[in-house]
Write a protein that holds these residues in place. Structure first.
Motif, PDB file in Angstrom:
ATOM      1  N   ALA A  44      19.525 -51.801 -41.758  1.00  0.00           N
ATOM      2  CA  ALA A  44      20.873 -52.355 -41.610  1.00  0.00           C
ATOM      3  C   ALA A  44      21.567 -51.752 -40.387  1.00  0.00           C
ATOM      4  CB  ALA A  44      21.696 -52.092 -42.867  1.00  0.00           C
ATOM      5  N   PRO A  58      26.083 -48.154 -44.869  1.00  0.00           N
ATOM      6  CA  PRO A  58      26.546 -49.352 -44.169  1.00  0.00           C
ATOM      7  C   PRO A  58      27.501 -50.222 -44.996  1.00  0.00           C
ATOM      8  CG  PRO A  58      24.236 -48.996 -43.703  1.00  0.00           C
ATOM      9  CD  PRO A  58      24.620 -47.970 -44.733  1.00  0.00           C
ATOM     10  N   VAL A  59      27.198 -50.409 -46.286  1.00  0.00           N
ATOM     11  CA  VAL A  59      28.077 -51.221 -47.133  1.00  0.00           C
ATOM     12  C   VAL A  59      29.449 -50.578 -47.245  1.00  0.00           C
ATOM     13  CG1 VAL A  59      28.461 -52.057 -49.487  1.00  0.00           C
ATOM     14  CG2 VAL A  59      26.212 -52.291 -48.441  1.00  0.00           C
ATOM     15  N   ILE A  94      22.864 -53.847 -37.196  1.00  0.00           N
ATOM     16  CA  ILE A  94      24.277 -53.769 -36.822  1.00  0.00           C
ATOM     17  C   ILE A  94      24.408 -53.386 -35.352  1.00  0.00           C
ATOM     18  CG2 ILE A  94      26.368 -52.378 -37.144  1.00  0.00           C
ATOM     19  CD1 ILE A  94      25.758 -52.427 -40.157  1.00  0.00           C
ATOM     20  N   VAL A 106      31.354 -51.104 -43.882  1.00  0.00           N
ATOM     21  CA  VAL A 106      31.792 -52.486 -43.704  1.00  0.00           C
ATOM     22  C   VAL A 106      33.001 -52.790 -44.578  1.00  0.00           C
ATOM     23  CG1 VAL A 106      31.142 -54.888 -44.190  1.00  0.00           C
ATOM     24  CG2 VAL A 106      29.593 -53.400 -42.908  1.00  0.00           C
ATOM     25  N   THR A 134      19.484 -55.055 -47.847  1.00  0.00           N
ATOM     26  CA  THR A 134      18.761 -54.519 -46.691  1.00  0.00           C
ATOM     27  C   THR A 134      18.736 -52.989 -46.743  1.00  0.00           C
ATOM     28  OG1 THR A 134      19.488 -56.393 -45.344  1.00  0.00           O
ATOM     29  CG2 THR A 134      18.651 -54.464 -44.170  1.00  0.00           C
ATOM     30  N   LEU A 190      23.318 -57.825 -46.587  1.00  0.00           N
ATOM     31  CA  LEU A 190      23.486 -56.411 -46.261  1.00  0.00           C
ATOM     32  C   LEU A 190      23.133 -55.533 -47.450  1.00  0.00           C
ATOM     33  CD1 LEU A 190      24.476 -54.069 -44.468  1.00  0.00           C
ATOM     34  CD2 LEU A 190      26.799 -54.523 -45.309  1.00  0.00           C
ATOM     35  N   ASP A 191      23.600 -55.918 -48.629  1.00  0.00           N
ATOM     36  CA  ASP A 191      23.364 -55.112 -49.825  1.00  0.00           C
ATOM     37  C   ASP A 191      21.879 -55.028 -50.150  1.00  0.00           C
ATOM     38  OD1 ASP A 191      24.358 -53.575 -52.045  1.00  0.00           O
ATOM     39  OD2 ASP A 191      23.916 -55.287 -53.334  1.00  0.00           O
ATOM     40  N   PHE A 244      27.783 -59.014 -43.251  1.00  0.00           N
ATOM     41  CA  PHE A 244      26.679 -58.109 -42.958  1.00  0.00           C
ATOM     42  C   PHE A 244      27.097 -56.895 -42.132  1.00  0.00           C
ATOM     43  CE2 PHE A 244      22.895 -56.569 -40.798  1.00  0.00           C
ATOM     44  CZ  PHE A 244      21.982 -56.529 -41.840  1.00  0.00           C
ATOM     45  N   ALA A 245      28.083 -57.073 -41.241  1.00  0.00           N
ATOM     46  CA  ALA A 245      28.394 -55.981 -40.315  1.00  0.00           C
ATOM     47  C   ALA A 245      29.878 -55.781 -40.055  1.00  0.00           C
ATOM     48  CB  ALA A 245      27.689 -56.222 -38.974  1.00  0.00           C
TER      49      ALA A 245
END
Length: 247
Positions: free
Chosen positions: A103, A47-48, A107, A51, A98, A95-96, A146-147
């Motif tokens: 995450a 996810p990171v 999202i 994003v 989670t 986010l980092d 976050f997203a």
């Protein structure tokens, strides 16, 4: 190419196809790049990584549209953009911290919320008060980190009002451009922005330009009513995709 060695062929193929499609929608509506692309890209990448790669592409695209933004954007976009700058880093920190599975779930919920937000009753052309504008900016900043999705609060703020579609589109593009730059800067500050992510974002950018250009051509051929219908359809599609992933 060595910097892309950490990504599999499937991951790169998913990124290419999803980026091209999301860029076309962005050119047509002025938004939707992150809303549509993050849920897909977050399935292929961490996810990171998803994003940050999207923020890189969106930031570069905003630079290419400075003239459109300055000429047509509403002044409220400045206030919202400043607040986005302040709130993006906390969102990325969240986010980092989670777990990836959670995450992705959150999202998907963010993408789903965008559709329901735009269904709220239409308002007049007057600019909302300071409280509404402030909350829009802060929420957009947190969601940027976050997203990579500042859209859920920003799209209803502009599209939900009776203002010209060009004003709405330029205002959203301006806010999203600042949000993207804030996301990249926050990633660098936290030390989670790897060079291979930068290379991936830059490598995909020509596809973003192509898809956005084709979408912009279509934008010039639709009237305000049809454009707003298309906006609703795009958000509905994102909502359906989010529901599928949640189920």
């Amino acid at each position: 190419m060595e910097l892309l060695a950490g990504f599999t062929a499937l991951q790169i193929a998913v990124a290419v196809l999803a980026t091209l499609g999301a860029a076309f929608i962005r050119g047509l509506t002025g938004f939707g790049f992150g809303i549509l692309l993050v849920p897909i890209l977050a399935l292929a990448l961490k996810p990171v990584e998803a994003v940050l790669a999207i923020n890189i592409m969106a930031g570069l695209l905003a630079f290419s549209e400075i003239r459109l933004i300055v000429k047509n954007a509403e002044k409220s976009a400045i206030t919202i953009s400043v607040l986005v700058l302040l709130a993006t880093l906390p969102g990325l920190m969240l986010l980092d911290a989670t777990p990836p599975a959670l995450a992705r779930f959150l999202i998907a919920l963010v993408a789903l919320s965008a559709f329901f937000a735009v269904l709220l009753p239409r308002r007049g052309a007057e600019q909302p008060g300071h409280l509404t504008t402030g909350l829009t900016g802060l929420t957009a900043g947190v969601l940027t980190g976050f997203a990579a999705m500042p859209g859920p609060p920003v799209v209803p703020y502009y599209v939900g009002r009776d203002i010209p579609r060009m004003t709405a589109k330029a205002s959203m593009i301006g806010v999203f451009g600042v949000a993207a730059l804030a996301g990249v800067g926050s990633g660098a500050t936290l030390g989670v922005l790897e060079w291979r992510i930068v290379v991936l974002g830059v490598a995909l950018f020509p596809l973003v330009m192509l898809g956005n250009w084709v979408g912009s051509l279509a934008f010039g051929k639709v009237n305000d009513k049809l454009w707003r219908i298309i906006v609703g359809v795009v958000l509905a599609a994102a909502a359906v995709a989010a529901l599928v992933k949640l189920l």
